[in-house]
Design an enzyme around this catalytic site. Sequence first.
Site, PDB file in Angstrom:
ATOM      1  N   ASP A  68       0.802  -1.224   0.000  1.00 12.99           N
ATOM      2  CA  ASP A  68       0.000   0.000   0.000  1.00 12.99           C
ATOM      3  C   ASP A  68       0.840   1.282   0.000  1.00 12.99           C
ATOM      4  O   ASP A  68       0.307   2.366  -0.084  1.00 12.99           O
ATOM      5  CB  ASP A  68      -0.949  -0.003   1.197  1.00 12.99           C
ATOM      6  CG  ASP A  68      -0.186   0.028   2.508  1.00 12.99           C
ATOM      7  OD1 ASP A  68       1.019  -0.270   2.508  1.00 12.99           O
ATOM      8  OD2 ASP A  68      -0.804   0.347   3.532  1.00 12.99           O
ATOM      9  N   TYR A 108      10.665   4.460   2.109  1.00 15.51           N
ATOM     10  CA  TYR A 108      11.434   3.453   2.849  1.00 15.51           C
ATOM     11  C   TYR A 108      12.924   3.500   2.522  1.00 15.51           C
ATOM     12  O   TYR A 108      13.727   2.895   3.236  1.00 15.51           O
ATOM     13  CB  TYR A 108      10.885   2.047   2.586  1.00 15.51           C
ATOM     14  CG  TYR A 108       9.673   1.721   3.426  1.00 15.51           C
ATOM     15  CD1 TYR A 108       9.795   1.167   4.691  1.00 15.51           C
ATOM     16  CD2 TYR A 108       8.389   1.978   2.960  1.00 15.51           C
ATOM     17  CE1 TYR A 108       8.678   0.865   5.460  1.00 15.51           C
ATOM     18  CE2 TYR A 108       7.269   1.678   3.725  1.00 15.51           C
ATOM     19  CZ  TYR A 108       7.421   1.122   4.975  1.00 15.51           C
ATOM     20  OH  TYR A 108       6.322   0.827   5.741  1.00 15.51           O
TER      21      TYR A 108
HETATM   22  P1  NAD Z   1      -1.731  -7.628  13.687  1.00 18.43           P
HETATM   23  O1  NAD Z   1      -0.736  -8.339  14.540  1.00 18.43           O
HETATM   24  O2  NAD Z   1      -2.715  -6.720  14.321  1.00 18.43           O
HETATM   25  O3  NAD Z   1      -2.568  -8.720  12.880  1.00 18.43           O
HETATM   26  C1  NAD Z   1      -2.042  -9.839  12.306  1.00 18.43           C
HETATM   27  C2  NAD Z   1      -2.944 -11.022  12.602  1.00 18.43           C
HETATM   28  O4  NAD Z   1      -2.427 -12.138  11.879  1.00 18.43           O
HETATM   29  C3  NAD Z   1      -2.989 -11.419  14.072  1.00 18.43           C
HETATM   30  O5  NAD Z   1      -4.311 -11.453  14.525  1.00 18.43           O
HETATM   31  C4  NAD Z   1      -2.351 -12.805  14.103  1.00 18.43           C
HETATM   32  O6  NAD Z   1      -2.893 -13.645  15.048  1.00 18.43           O
HETATM   33  C5  NAD Z   1      -2.648 -13.268  12.683  1.00 18.43           C
HETATM   34  N1  NAD Z   1      -1.835 -14.372  12.208  1.00 18.43           N
HETATM   35  C6  NAD Z   1      -0.516 -14.597  12.405  1.00 18.43           C
HETATM   36  N2  NAD Z   1      -0.148 -15.724  11.783  1.00 18.43           N
HETATM   37  C7  NAD Z   1      -1.249 -16.231  11.192  1.00 18.43           C
HETATM   38  C8  NAD Z   1      -1.500 -17.385  10.413  1.00 18.43           C
HETATM   39  N3  NAD Z   1      -0.523 -18.221  10.115  1.00 18.43           N
HETATM   40  N4  NAD Z   1      -2.750 -17.615   9.972  1.00 18.43           N
HETATM   41  C9  NAD Z   1      -3.745 -16.759  10.264  1.00 18.43           C
HETATM   42  N5  NAD Z   1      -3.557 -15.642  10.997  1.00 18.43           N
HETATM   43  C10 NAD Z   1      -2.334 -15.390  11.449  1.00 18.43           C
HETATM   44  O7  NAD Z   1      -0.903  -6.880  12.567  1.00 18.43           O
HETATM   45  P2  NAD Z   1      -1.237  -5.602  11.673  1.00 18.43           P
HETATM   46  O8  NAD Z   1      -0.396  -4.475  12.124  1.00 18.43           O
HETATM   47  O9  NAD Z   1      -2.688  -5.387  11.604  1.00 18.43           O
HETATM   48  O10 NAD Z   1      -0.668  -6.052  10.272  1.00 18.43           O
HETATM   49  C11 NAD Z   1      -1.073  -7.204   9.600  1.00 18.43           C
HETATM   50  C12 NAD Z   1      -0.271  -7.385   8.339  1.00 18.43           C
HETATM   51  O11 NAD Z   1      -0.670  -6.455   7.345  1.00 18.43           O
HETATM   52  C13 NAD Z   1       1.206  -7.184   8.530  1.00 18.43           C
HETATM   53  O12 NAD Z   1       1.905  -8.103   7.737  1.00 18.43           O
HETATM   54  C14 NAD Z   1       1.400  -5.782   8.046  1.00 18.43           C
HETATM   55  O13 NAD Z   1       2.720  -5.539   7.706  1.00 18.43           O
HETATM   56  C15 NAD Z   1       0.460  -5.764   6.862  1.00 18.43           C
HETATM   57  N6  NAD Z   1       0.037  -4.441   6.404  1.00 18.43           N
HETATM   58  C16 NAD Z   1      -1.217  -4.284   5.958  1.00 18.43           C
HETATM   59  C17 NAD Z   1      -1.655  -3.038   5.530  1.00 18.43           C
HETATM   60  C18 NAD Z   1      -3.049  -2.817   5.045  1.00 18.43           C
HETATM   61  O14 NAD Z   1      -3.355  -1.750   4.527  1.00 18.43           O
HETATM   62  N7  NAD Z   1      -3.921  -3.757   5.174  1.00 18.43           N
HETATM   63  C19 NAD Z   1      -0.821  -1.977   5.569  1.00 18.43           C
HETATM   64  C20 NAD Z   1       0.440  -2.149   6.054  1.00 18.43           C
HETATM   65  C21 NAD Z   1       0.839  -3.379   6.460  1.00 18.43           C
HETATM   66  C1  LMR Z   2       2.059  -0.873  10.331  1.00 17.89           C
HETATM   67  O1  LMR Z   2       1.144  -0.128   9.993  1.00 17.89           O
HETATM   68  O2  LMR Z   2       2.142  -1.392  11.432  1.00 17.89           O
HETATM   69  C2  LMR Z   2       3.122  -1.153   9.375  1.00 17.89           C
HETATM   70  O3  LMR Z   2       2.786  -2.210   8.628  1.00 17.89           O
HETATM   71  C3  LMR Z   2       3.585   0.069   8.718  1.00 17.89           C
HETATM   72  C4  LMR Z   2       3.858   1.041   9.804  1.00 17.89           C
HETATM   73  O4  LMR Z   2       2.979   1.870  10.012  1.00 17.89           O
HETATM   74  O5  LMR Z   2       4.887   0.967  10.451  1.00 17.89           O
END
Ligand code: NAD
Ligand code: LMR
Length: 441
Positions: free
Chosen positions: A170, A264
């Site tokens: 994103d 980054y």
């Molecule tokens: P978070 O820790 O709140 O959520 C991650 C979830 O994944 C947790 O609930 C955890 O239990 C679960 N999980 C871990 N291993 C798993 C598996 N094998 N199977 C199913 N579930 C599993 O983290 P977050 O900060 O919300 O970020 C989630 C991910 O999204 C990260 O990889 C992050 O870098 C990425 N990300 C997403 C966005 C977006 O716009 N959606 C933006 C930046 C980053």
């Molecule tokens: C997050 O939102 O936790 C990351 O994936 C990116 C950041 O904001 O550091």
Amino acid sequence: MKEFSIVIAGGGSTYTPGIVMMLLDNLDRFPIRTLKLYDNDAERQAVLGEALAITLKEKAPDMEYIYTTDPEEAFTDVDFCFAHIRTGKYKMRELDEKIPLKHGVVGQETCGPGGIAYGMRSIKDMIELIDLMEQYSPNCWMLNYSNPAAIVAEACRVLRPNSRVLNICDMPVGTVRRMSQIIGKTPQDLDVRYFGLNHFGWWTSIKDKEGNEYLPQIRDYVEEHGYLTQVEVDTQHMDPSWQETHKKAKDLLAVDPRFLPNTYLKYYFYPDYVVNHSNPTYTRANEVMDGREKEVFSTAREIIAKGTSSGSEFSIGSHASFIVDLARAIAFNTYERMVMIVENNGAIANFDNDAMVEVPCLIGSDGVEPLNQGKIPDFERALMYQQVTVEKLVVQAYIEGSYQKLWQALTLSKTVPSAKVAKEILDDLIEANREFWPELK
Ligand code: NAD
Ligand code: LMR
């Protein structure tokens, strides 16, 4: 219009409620018949899962909805899997950031040793998710935005080359939103040219649909302000540490003023600055746990306690509407143009075919068609070659269980000053990741 069945893997993610609200906001463009949340942490997911059950009952009573930790239930009869998992959760992110900092090295979620550690944890889980998807819904597409995207994408390329996985980040989306504000346009008005790796790239052109080039105008702005803009256009990246990062883009631009840099790159161009401006006892993981995580989970608990979402709604993760654009592109063959992480195969003419690069692509029902970005200059090419080799070494180290290769990966990272420091960090990371990494020999 066809109605789709979706599973969100990482149902307990802090992003899940925002994405569900965004999906509700886009039902006219992307109708949904079934929505499922899947996580391997039942307790964490249940908080968001219950609050969303209440919300969906009020806002989309006809939509079938479940949350589950049972893979069969989650992955049966789904058209799309939106994947955003975090193996090891914030507890491990915190260590990814703090262990390198203890050695005077950048501590970051996806860049440098922290990203390498997170990559080593994520590969197994991501491959498992792909296998579950293929077992229960062989025609399903995975839209993956789990980090560290570069290493995850390379692992998919090597270990599951024929799977229907689309890797997207994103950050280019968020930064183009900022650029559009700088020139008084909307992101939909703009087409970009871009080359690089994930979290490691440059824009070479920003044009409107009439073909007018805005890169010089944006460059003039970034030279002074970085990507800091007046209005909240990129709601995801608003915390103080992110404001600092957007501002720092002006110093990235100074290194090569021809192109607009991905934020980054600050971890690679100015690691000394980053370390000096980091608090080794309070990192981004702490900021997220004290901010986004608290906020999202306390809203969920409020909804559950009141039994209604009225008065304490989750906010719409409008930054994530790119996920709908991507799903629509596959579902309705829209040939949407988006920056994606794909195998190079000539898209960057003078870069390795088998590198996972980030470039604009057209997306339709058959998947992704990368657009040719031509040749790139030596400076960027050399930096990219160094970094992509780090990413490849990590995946090889994971597959072979090789200490040597992981030490090489850390030694090669531009964020690490010497093989000695690389080894010290690696030994600490191994200790911290015993539960997650394969045994290294
Ligand atoms: P978070 O820790 O709140 O959520 C991650 C979830 O994944 C947790 O609930 C955890 O239990 C679960 N999980 C871990 N291993 C798993 C598996 N094998 N199977 C199913 N579930 C599993 O983290 P977050 O900060 O919300 O970020 C989630 C991910 O999204 C990260 O990889 C992050 O870098 C990425 N990300 C997403 C966005 C977006 O716009 N959606 C933006 C930046 C980053
Ligand atoms: C997050 O939102 O936790 C990351 O994936 C990116 C950041 O904001 O550091």
